[in-house]
Every structure is written in structure tokens, then in C-alpha cells.
Write a protein that holds these residues in place. Structure first.
Motif, PDB file in Angstrom:
ATOM      1  N   THR A 136     -51.297  39.668 -15.428  1.00 44.83           N
ATOM      2  CA  THR A 136     -52.369  41.353 -14.206  1.00 44.83           C
ATOM      3  C   THR A 136     -53.488  41.428 -14.550  1.00 44.83           C
ATOM      4  OG1 THR A 136     -49.475  42.150 -13.703  1.00 44.83           O
ATOM      5  CG2 THR A 136     -51.891  43.624 -13.624  1.00 44.83           C
ATOM      6  N   THR A 137     -53.680  40.954 -16.071  1.00 44.16           N
ATOM      7  CA  THR A 137     -54.546  41.230 -16.756  1.00 44.16           C
ATOM      8  C   THR A 137     -55.633  40.225 -16.216  1.00 44.16           C
ATOM      9  OG1 THR A 137     -53.817  41.874 -19.341  1.00 44.16           O
ATOM     10  CG2 THR A 137     -55.991  41.047 -19.099  1.00 44.16           C
ATOM     11  N   THR A 138     -55.661  39.044 -15.785  1.00 46.25           N
ATOM     12  CA  THR A 138     -56.264  37.910 -15.803  1.00 46.25           C
ATOM     13  C   THR A 138     -56.645  38.243 -14.317  1.00 46.25           C
ATOM     14  OG1 THR A 138     -55.128  36.062 -16.935  1.00 46.25           O
ATOM     15  CG2 THR A 138     -57.103  34.950 -15.419  1.00 46.25           C
ATOM     16  N   LEU A 139     -55.757  38.743 -13.554  1.00 47.19           N
ATOM     17  CA  LEU A 139     -55.825  39.120 -12.107  1.00 47.19           C
ATOM     18  C   LEU A 139     -56.750  40.425 -11.413  1.00 47.19           C
ATOM     19  CD1 LEU A 139     -55.464  39.093  -9.234  1.00 47.19           C
ATOM     20  CD2 LEU A 139     -53.364  40.316  -9.766  1.00 47.19           C
ATOM     21  N   THR A 140     -56.449  41.395 -13.116  1.00 47.29           N
ATOM     22  CA  THR A 140     -57.689  42.821 -12.926  1.00 47.29           C
ATOM     23  C   THR A 140     -59.450  41.981 -13.159  1.00 47.29           C
ATOM     24  OG1 THR A 140     -56.311  44.183 -13.425  1.00 47.29           O
ATOM     25  CG2 THR A 140     -57.777  44.619 -13.423  1.00 47.29           C
ATOM     26  N   ASN A 141     -59.655  41.396 -14.293  1.00 48.72           N
ATOM     27  CA  ASN A 141     -60.418  41.167 -14.666  1.00 48.72           C
ATOM     28  C   ASN A 141     -61.256  40.312 -13.502  1.00 48.72           C
ATOM     29  OD1 ASN A 141     -62.438  40.144 -16.484  1.00 48.72           O
ATOM     30  ND2 ASN A 141     -62.206  38.297 -16.905  1.00 48.72           N
ATOM     31  N   TYR A 142     -60.077  39.559 -12.695  1.00 45.42           N
ATOM     32  CA  TYR A 142     -60.729  38.053 -11.698  1.00 45.42           C
ATOM     33  C   TYR A 142     -61.924  39.280 -11.170  1.00 45.42           C
ATOM     34  CZ  TYR A 142     -61.186  34.505  -8.086  1.00 45.42           C
ATOM     35  OH  TYR A 142     -61.687  33.526  -7.189  1.00 45.42           O
ATOM     36  N   ILE A 143     -60.558  40.386 -10.031  1.00 43.60           N
ATOM     37  CA  ILE A 143     -60.617  41.196  -8.908  1.00 43.60           C
ATOM     38  C   ILE A 143     -62.372  41.569  -9.529  1.00 43.60           C
ATOM     39  CG2 ILE A 143     -61.048  43.304  -7.842  1.00 43.60           C
ATOM     40  CD1 ILE A 143     -57.740  41.838  -8.035  1.00 43.60           C
ATOM     41  N   LEU A 144     -62.060  42.076 -11.122  1.00 41.86           N
ATOM     42  CA  LEU A 144     -63.512  43.008 -10.794  1.00 41.86           C
ATOM     43  C   LEU A 144     -64.552  42.418 -11.394  1.00 41.86           C
ATOM     44  CD1 LEU A 144     -62.050  45.516 -13.935  1.00 41.86           C
ATOM     45  CD2 LEU A 144     -63.392  45.762 -11.913  1.00 41.86           C
ATOM     46  N   ASN A 145     -64.833  40.619 -11.393  1.00 39.42           N
ATOM     47  CA  ASN A 145     -65.464  40.271 -11.914  1.00 39.42           C
ATOM     48  C   ASN A 145     -66.346  39.374 -10.680  1.00 39.42           C
ATOM     49  OD1 ASN A 145     -66.636  39.899 -14.343  1.00 39.42           O
ATOM     50  ND2 ASN A 145     -64.855  38.904 -14.856  1.00 39.42           N
ATOM     51  N   ASN A 146     -65.273  39.133  -9.628  1.00 41.05           N
ATOM     52  CA  ASN A 146     -65.485  39.113  -8.351  1.00 41.05           C
ATOM     53  C   ASN A 146     -66.384  39.735  -7.286  1.00 41.05           C
ATOM     54  OD1 ASN A 146     -65.290  36.301  -6.167  1.00 41.05           O
ATOM     55  ND2 ASN A 146     -63.605  37.609  -5.930  1.00 41.05           N
ATOM     56  N   SER A 147     -66.308  41.068  -7.711  1.00 37.40           N
ATOM     57  CA  SER A 147     -67.020  42.587  -7.084  1.00 37.40           C
ATOM     58  C   SER A 147     -68.489  42.383  -7.943  1.00 37.40           C
ATOM     59  CB  SER A 147     -65.873  43.353  -6.880  1.00 37.40           C
ATOM     60  OG  SER A 147     -64.684  43.680  -6.311  1.00 37.40           O
ATOM     61  N   ASN A 148     -68.809  41.629  -8.582  1.00 37.13           N
ATOM     62  CA  ASN A 148     -70.321  42.290  -9.351  1.00 37.13           C
ATOM     63  C   ASN A 148     -69.639  43.350 -10.178  1.00 37.13           C
ATOM     64  OD1 ASN A 148     -71.356  40.268  -7.735  1.00 37.13           O
ATOM     65  ND2 ASN A 148     -71.591  41.011  -6.759  1.00 37.13           N
ATOM     66  N   VAL A 149     -68.281  42.777 -11.252  1.00 36.32           N
ATOM     67  CA  VAL A 149     -68.184  44.531 -12.722  1.00 36.32           C
ATOM     68  C   VAL A 149     -68.610  43.720 -13.837  1.00 36.32           C
ATOM     69  CG1 VAL A 149     -67.133  46.269 -12.675  1.00 36.32           C
ATOM     70  CG2 VAL A 149     -67.094  45.881 -10.196  1.00 36.32           C
ATOM     71  N   SER A 150     -68.915  43.390 -14.610  1.00 38.56           N
ATOM     72  CA  SER A 150     -69.108  43.311 -15.637  1.00 38.56           C
ATOM     73  C   SER A 150     -67.632  43.391 -15.863  1.00 38.56           C
ATOM     74  CB  SER A 150     -70.165  43.296 -16.051  1.00 38.56           C
ATOM     75  OG  SER A 150     -70.370  42.692 -17.732  1.00 38.56           O
ATOM     76  N   SER A 151     -66.794  42.581 -16.477  1.00 35.21           N
ATOM     77  CA  SER A 151     -65.424  42.874 -17.398  1.00 35.21           C
ATOM     78  C   SER A 151     -65.261  42.080 -18.300  1.00 35.21           C
ATOM     79  CB  SER A 151     -64.795  43.119 -16.282  1.00 35.21           C
ATOM     80  OG  SER A 151     -63.615  41.859 -15.555  1.00 35.21           O
ATOM     81  N   ILE A 152     -64.383  41.419 -19.660  1.00 28.26           N
ATOM     82  CA  ILE A 152     -64.127  40.688 -20.373  1.00 28.26           C
ATOM     83  C   ILE A 152     -62.575  40.549 -20.568  1.00 28.26           C
ATOM     84  CG2 ILE A 152     -64.298  39.758 -22.258  1.00 28.26           C
ATOM     85  CD1 ILE A 152     -67.260  40.181 -22.383  1.00 28.26           C
ATOM     86  N   GLN A 153     -61.902  40.026 -20.058  1.00 25.61           N
ATOM     87  CA  GLN A 153     -60.618  39.725 -21.088  1.00 25.61           C
ATOM     88  C   GLN A 153     -59.809  39.709 -21.658  1.00 25.61           C
ATOM     89  OE1 GLN A 153     -58.312  37.586 -17.830  1.00 25.61           O
ATOM     90  NE2 GLN A 153     -58.371  35.541 -19.698  1.00 25.61           N
ATOM     91  N   ALA A 154     -59.539  39.730 -22.830  1.00 28.78           N
ATOM     92  CA  ALA A 154     -59.517  40.196 -24.275  1.00 28.78           C
ATOM     93  C   ALA A 154     -57.746  41.162 -24.576  1.00 28.78           C
ATOM     94  CB  ALA A 154     -60.124  40.786 -24.878  1.00 28.78           C
ATOM     95  N   GLY A 155     -58.243  40.970 -25.475  1.00 26.63           N
ATOM     96  CA  GLY A 155     -56.384  41.330 -26.328  1.00 26.63           C
ATOM     97  C   GLY A 155     -55.595  40.491 -27.078  1.00 26.63           C
ATOM     98  N   ASN A 156     -54.092  40.979 -26.057  1.00 27.74           N
ATOM     99  CA  ASN A 156     -53.589  39.712 -26.473  1.00 27.74           C
ATOM    100  C   ASN A 156     -53.654  38.734 -26.086  1.00 27.74           C
ATOM    101  OD1 ASN A 156     -50.450  39.229 -27.617  1.00 27.74           O
ATOM    102  ND2 ASN A 156     -49.880  39.352 -25.625  1.00 27.74           N
ATOM    103  N   ILE A 157     -54.379  38.259 -24.905  1.00 31.16           N
ATOM    104  CA  ILE A 157     -54.743  36.753 -24.140  1.00 31.16           C
ATOM    105  C   ILE A 157     -56.555  37.006 -24.745  1.00 31.16           C
ATOM    106  CG2 ILE A 157     -55.472  38.098 -22.280  1.00 31.16           C
ATOM    107  CD1 ILE A 157     -54.453  36.104 -20.392  1.00 31.16           C
ATOM    108  N   GLY A 158     -56.518  35.440 -25.159  1.00 31.25           N
ATOM    109  CA  GLY A 158     -57.932  35.104 -25.358  1.00 31.25           C
ATOM    110  C   GLY A 158     -58.532  35.620 -25.803  1.00 31.25           C
TER     111      GLY A 158
END
Length: 481
Positions: A136-158
Motif C-alpha cells: 500500500t505504501t508503494t502503491l500510494t507513492n506510485y499513484i501520487l508520482n504518476n499523477s505529478n504529485v512529488s512524493s517519496i516513500q520511506a520509513g520501514n521501507i526504503g
């Protein structure tokens, strides 16, 4: 400030670098100590696996000590009076000597995530739950970036949050104040938060896990709910209305019982108000009180399984909070391939598909995996158990599984549970498991590696275990040729 840090893994190391950066920027340290005396990393493991990090610590002037004796009670009592803050890596238990001593001395104890969040003002989405966090974290980040919203996934992943905080303070990259931080958040990280406050929090599900650490399911649930502890009326909490342990169908009662102030949106496989749900094979948006709209058909979601319908609904609510269109959401869900080690297709051999689900470290995760395929399954399972109860899998095993191959510390328990109802064999290691699966499987079968167990009996982590599985599968092709 003088920082003592427990753990030299990815999170602990990032916290040490952040602490060092803070002191350099502020050019201060209590008692006129030099900057290099003010950050001390303690790691319970020996130093043999940390050579690169030790070189970095030496370069930055960060002190360190490795080995089990670095964290005993006497060492804690001698060391901690020299420090202002104790920062702990995920998984350090609450009864660890340094934490107990810090509490006695009145020294603040922060998780790495809590520490880093003090130096970040960016919008934060925090996603937690027993299963589905990474997807869900990766998917959310993907949808945001794919929609030209600047986002970075982090925390317990990456990327640890401390690494992002260091980059922001050092002005090393182009993270601007509007860049969204999409964080995967574990119960370990939530255990020691004080002021961490995400703008949007998501609790995907709660099933028994990490009980050796949290002791009881009640403690585990309470820790997950901490993700919303500091939220206010302007923040949003997204919840799974179908999860009995979350128990949020009566929203007002849930808010009162758990002292929640944030707005609540729900996702469900049944109709809900103020959320997103699935009905008649369609994803429906009901976030507006008097208006419902179809977003897309569930069959269009690229990643398989009911659990990924839940993950997709949660990510879709976040996307709607960021005012993304249905077209943006559809495009993301149609394209997103999933994450490594979670129902990851490896390859087809003799018309048999090999699936790597190494990230299934508990029984509930395997339930979703077994429920994702209609073809006959050869199931490979095992590892280190955590008071595992396999009864929830029984119905799916009888319906979908033709053979069980089990290995690792838990192999006897799995074998004993299923040997009387289905063909089941025990082997010593993963290589033997995959080899046997190859010999047993027939065209149109699925070989599903979904361990249901932790990896720590034979592997460093689930990632190493998954890589090993994939390597063995690829070796089969070489052997055949």
C-alpha cells in the motif's frame, strides 16, 4: 545535544548521522564536549557485519561499541548519565536495559521515526497494519508520482526517515516543503512515539503478530492505534471497516473509546458511508455524503487477490484526499505491478508458475496468498514461528492446495497440523523444498513460496530469503538445460 543510539542497522545508522548533522549545524554539545563525543552508537551484534558503517562512523567521528556486552545493565547505568536522549532502532524491546535505565533517569526515549519527525515539516502519510503495508505504501507513492504529485516513500521501507531529515537539514537535495512523505510504519516504530503526527494515517488491518515483543494482542492493537494519537480535527485516519480488531463500524464510538480526534474515512468490501468500498465487482467512492461514483472495476486492478482490493481502496482514499481524479487512480491501479517478495511472479517452468511471497511472515499474510489463485497450489512454508495458529488456513488448504512442503524450525508444527488431511513432506532447507516442488508439480500448478513464518532461523531477513528462493528457481532452469 548528546545522543545515545541503540542499533547500527539502517535506521540506527541514519539516526546517528542525523544526530551528528544536528550538532554540526547548531555547533553545540552539552558540557562543552566536542561534537565527536556527542553521538554514541551501540549495537548488540558483533562488528564483523558492519565494516562499511564503521568506516563511515570513523569518518564522521561518531563513537560506537559492538557486541552483546555493549547493552547490559551495568553498561547502561554507567553510560546514560552522559547523554540527553536515547534513540532506539525498531525492535528493541521495552524492557531492554538501556530503556529501563533511561526511564529511571528521566532521559527521553524516542524511536528513530519520532526523532527524525521533529526536523520535518513536509506532509506525511503514515501507513501501518499487520499485512499490506509495503504494497500500500508503494502503491500510494506510485499513484501520487504518476499523477505529478512529488512524493517519496520511506520509513520501514526504503529510506529511513532520519536520512530524509538529514538531507533536508543539509540542503543536499531538491525535496521541497510540499513533497509528500509516504511512510510505511511498523508497530516497533510506533511503540516509542511522543509527538509524531501524520497528516493522513492508514491502518490496513490488525491480526496477531509480533506477540513475543508486544506480549498481548491488546498491546499490539493499542500500539497500532498510536499512529493517530497526535492527530487533530484537520487530520485524516483511514480504517478497514471489515477488521474486527480495529472495530470501527460505529465511528463515533470508536473515536470516543480510543480518544481519536481526526476525521475518519472507511474502506470495505461492503457499502460504507464516507469512504470507498467494493460492490458488484466495482470500486465505489462514497466520500461525499450525498454522492456516490464508480471509480473502476476490481478486475482492472493489476495485482491479484482480495487483499489487494483492500490495499487499492486504502490507496485510493489517500489519492482522493490529495484531490486526484478517478482517471489518475485508475491509471495507477491498472499499471502497478506490486512489490518484490509479495506475490512476486518469478518465472514459468514446464507450465508451472513459481511465486515468491517471502514477505508473508505470518499466517494471515499466507491466507491472502492462498486465496489469490484458483489453480492447484504446491505450498512451500516454514521458518521461525511466532505462536502460529494455522487453523485459519485449513479451509483454503483443503480447497486450493495439493501438496505442502515445509522446512525450517516450524516444519514439524506445520507437518503435524496438516499431515493427516493432505500430502505433506518435511525437508531441511529451501533448496530441497524447491527441488521437491519441481518434482511434484504438474502443468497449470502454482508453486507458492509463502512461508507464514519469520525468516530468522536460516536467513537474515525475508528479503534474503526471497532472493534465495528466486535464485534456486532460476537454477532449476540451468539444471534442466
Amino acid at each position: 545535544m548528546r545522543f545515545c543510539i541503540l542499533g547500527a542497522g539502517k535506521s540506527g545508522t541514519a539516526a546517528a548521522v542525523l544526530a551528528n548533522t544536528i550538532n554540526i549545524i547548531n555547533n553545540n554539545c552539552a558540557n562543552n564536549n566536542s561534537i565527536t563525543d556527542c553521538v554514541f552508537v551501540r549495537e548488540i551484534q558483533s562488528n564483523k557485519n558492519f565494516s562499511k558503517k564503521i568506516k563511515m562512523f570513523n569518518l564522521l567521528g561518531i563513537k560506537y561499541e559492538f557486541g552483546i556486552e555493549s547493552q547490559n545493565q551495568k553498561k547502561a547505568e554507567k553510560t546514560l548519565p552522559n547523554y540527553d536522549v536515547l534513540i532506539i532502532s525498531p525492535g528493541v524491546p521495552a524492557d531492554a536495559p538501556f530503556i529501563v535505565t533511561a526511564n529511571k533517569l528521566g532521559i527521553p526515549v524516542y524511536s528513530e521515526m519520532e526523532f527524525a519527525s521533529q526536523y520535518i515539516t513536509n506532509p506525511i502519510i503514515a501507513i501501518t497494519g499487520t499485512n499490506g503495508k509495503t504494497t500500500t505504501t508503494t502503491l500510494t507513492n506510485y499513484i501520487l508520482n504518476n499523477s505529478n504529485v512529488s512524493s517519496i516513500q520511506a520509513g520501514n521501507i526504503g529510506i529511513p526517515l532520519s536520512e530524509i531529515a538529514t538531507d533536508i537539514l543539509s540542503k543536499k537535495n531538491n525535496i521541497n516543503k510540499d513533497t509528500v512523505l509516504v511512510l510505511e510504519v511498523s508497530s516497533y516504530q510506533l511503540e516509542f512515539i511522543k509527538n509524531f503526527k501524520p497528516n493522513v494515517a492508514v491502518i490496513l488491518n490488525i491480526t496477531p503478530d509480533h506477540l513475543q515483543y508486544h506480549k498481548t494482542i491488546e498491546n499490539y492493537i493499542a500500539t497500532k492505534l498510536k499512529v493517530a494519537t497526535n492527530q487533530n480535527e484537520n487530520d485524516i485516519l483511514i480504517l478497514n471497516a471489515d477488521d474486527e480488531n480495529i472495530n470501527c463500524k460505529d465511528i463515533e464510538n470508536f473515536k470516543q473509546k480510543n480518544n481519536i480526534k481526526s476525521k475518519i474515512y472507511l474502506f470495505s468490501l461492503s457499502p460504507v458511508k464516507r469512504g470507498i468500498y467494493v460492490a458488484d465487482g466495482k470500486i465505489i467512492n462514497s466520500l461525499s455524503y450525498n454522492n456516490e461514483e464508480e471509480i473502476m472495476k476490481t478486475e482492472e486492478i493489476k495485482i491479484p487477490g482480495i487483499h489487494n482490493q483492500y490495499n487499492s481502496m486504502a490507496a485510493s482514499i489517500v489519492a482522493k484526499v490529495w484531490q486526484l481524479s478517478n482517471e489518475n487512480i485508475r491509471d495507477g491501479l491498472r499499471k502497478f505491478d506490486g512489490v518484490e517478495h509479495r506475490l512476486e511472479f518469478v518465472r514459468t517452468i514446464n507450465n508451472v508458475d513459481y511465486i515468491n511471497d517471502s514477505k508473508a511472515t505470518n499466517v494471515n499474510a499466507t491466507w491472502y496468498a492462498l486465496n489469490s489463485y484458483e489453480r492447484p497450489i504446491v505450498w512451500i512454508a516454514g521458518g521461525r514461528g511466532d505462536n502460529n495458529d494455522y487453523t485459519m488456513l485449513d479451509k483454503l488448504i483443503l480447497q486450493n492446495v495439493k501438496q505442502i512442503i515445509t522446512f525450517g524450525e516450524e516444519k514439524d508444527a506445520i507437518y503435524s497440523h496438516y499431515n493427516n488431511v493432505i500430502d505433506c513432506i518435511k525437508v531441511d532447507n529451501l533448496f530441497s523444498a524447491v527441488k521437491n516442488a519441481y518434482m511434484i508439480s504438474k502443468p497449470n500448478d502454482i508453486v507458492l513460496f509463502s512461508p507464514s513464518c519469520k525468516s530468522f532461523d536460516q536467513f537474515l531477513n525475508f528479503e534474503q530469503r526471497g532472493e534465495c528462493f528466486k535464485q534456486i528457481v532460476h537454477q532449476l532452469v540451468t539444471m534442466l538445460n
